[in-house]
Design an enzyme around this catalytic site. Structure first.
Site, short mmCIF file in Angstrom:
data_model
loop_
_atom_site.label_atom_id
_atom_site.label_comp_id
_atom_site.label_asym_id
_atom_site.label_seq_id
_atom_site.Cartn_x
_atom_site.Cartn_y
_atom_site.Cartn_z
CG HIS A 1 -1.91 -1.16 1.17
ND1 HIS A 1 -3.15 -1.09 0.58
CD2 HIS A 1 -1.77 -2.44 1.61
CE1 HIS A 1 -3.75 -2.26 0.68
NE2 HIS A 1 -2.93 -3.10 1.29
CG HIS B 1 -1.77 1.09 -3.27
ND1 HIS B 1 -1.38 2.28 -2.71
CD2 HIS B 1 -2.86 0.68 -2.56
CE1 HIS B 1 -2.18 2.59 -1.70
NE2 HIS B 1 -3.10 1.63 -1.59
CG ASP C 1 -6.82 -0.70 -1.51
OD1 ASP C 1 -5.57 -0.73 -1.45
OD2 ASP C 1 -7.52 0.08 -0.83
CG HIS D 1 -6.80 -3.56 1.88
ND1 HIS D 1 -5.83 -3.74 2.85
CD2 HIS D 1 -7.11 -2.23 1.90
CE1 HIS D 1 -5.55 -2.58 3.41
NE2 HIS D 1 -6.33 -1.66 2.87
CG HIS E 1 -11.52 0.94 1.90
ND1 HIS E 1 -11.07 2.05 2.60
CD2 HIS E 1 -10.46 0.53 1.15
CE1 HIS E 1 -9.81 2.28 2.30
NE2 HIS E 1 -9.41 1.37 1.41
CD GLU F 1 -6.55 3.49 -1.26
OE1 GLU F 1 -7.57 3.63 -0.56
OE2 GLU F 1 -5.62 2.70 -0.96
#
Length: 210
Positions: free
Chosen positions: A50, A54, A56, A60, A161, A173
């Protein structure tokens, strides 16, 4: 007509870059040098998945969710709209009123957070979970932000999220968008196929469609 050049919107991976508090910092070093091997330099790296720009994976924040190599790479390739929301400290569904999302399934948000990979922010703009149903209605499948997370760093419930996940929207992100003019682009931000992983670094690039 001259073909548009690709624009790099990734954070460079450096040994002095910021990382999520308590997470593993990035480190690159030479394992062997040409002087040692007689032929090649060989490097190694360690660090959180992270750190830097990156994607997700659902794993995660959901132990039963897909891992990074299971994601459809087409999610990270195709038309994207860069939207300037830098005047909003709280980004809500109303923030997206008036935008045309026709033919666009990826949205990248340029927030008020300055792009500074060497400093982890004390405070970030608030991305309200309520944006997720609206973006789903607009056909959005991926949201990108120039922040380390779509939730506050101290969040335990990760409401945004989960709201995005529940609406079929994947998360990109730590983008670098300060130098990008709002508008429509072609995005490439393909994750590595790291078996069983919760995230992956990407080299994210844009090419203007105008």
């Amino acid at each position: 007509m001259t073909e548009s050049k690709w624009i790099d919107i990734s954070q460079p991976l450096t040994n002095d870059m910021a990382h999520f508090p308590g997470d593993t910092p990035f480190d690159y070093s030479l394992t062997y040098s040409i002087e040692q091997t007689g032929s090649v330099n060989v490097g190694q790296m360690t660090g959180s998945l992270h750190t830097g720009t990156h994607i997700d994976a659902p794993f995660h924040y959901d132990s039963k969710g897909k891992t990074i190599e299971e994601l459809d790479i087409n999610l990270a390739i195709g038309k994207a709209k860069v939207i300037d929301v830098s005047d909003a400290e709280k980004i809500t569904a109303e923030t997206f009123q008036g935008y045309d999302f026709k033919g666009i399934s990826r949205v990248l948000l340029h927030t008020s957070l300055p792009n500074n990979p060497n400093r982890f922010p004390d405070k970030m703009p608030d991305l309200d979970p309520g944006v997720a149903p609206l973006l789903k209605e607009k056909g959005v499948k991926l949201i990108g932000v120039d922040m380390p997370s779509v939730d506050a760093p101290d969040s335990k419930d990760l409401a945004t999220h989960h709201a995005l996940y529940d609406n079929g929207i994947f998360i990109l992100e730590n983008l670098m968008l300060d130098h990008v003019v709002p508008g429509d682009y072609e995005l490439v931000a393909v994750p590595l196929a790291i078996t069983g992983a919760d995230a992956s670094p990407v080299r994210a690039v844009l090419r203007s469609l105008s």
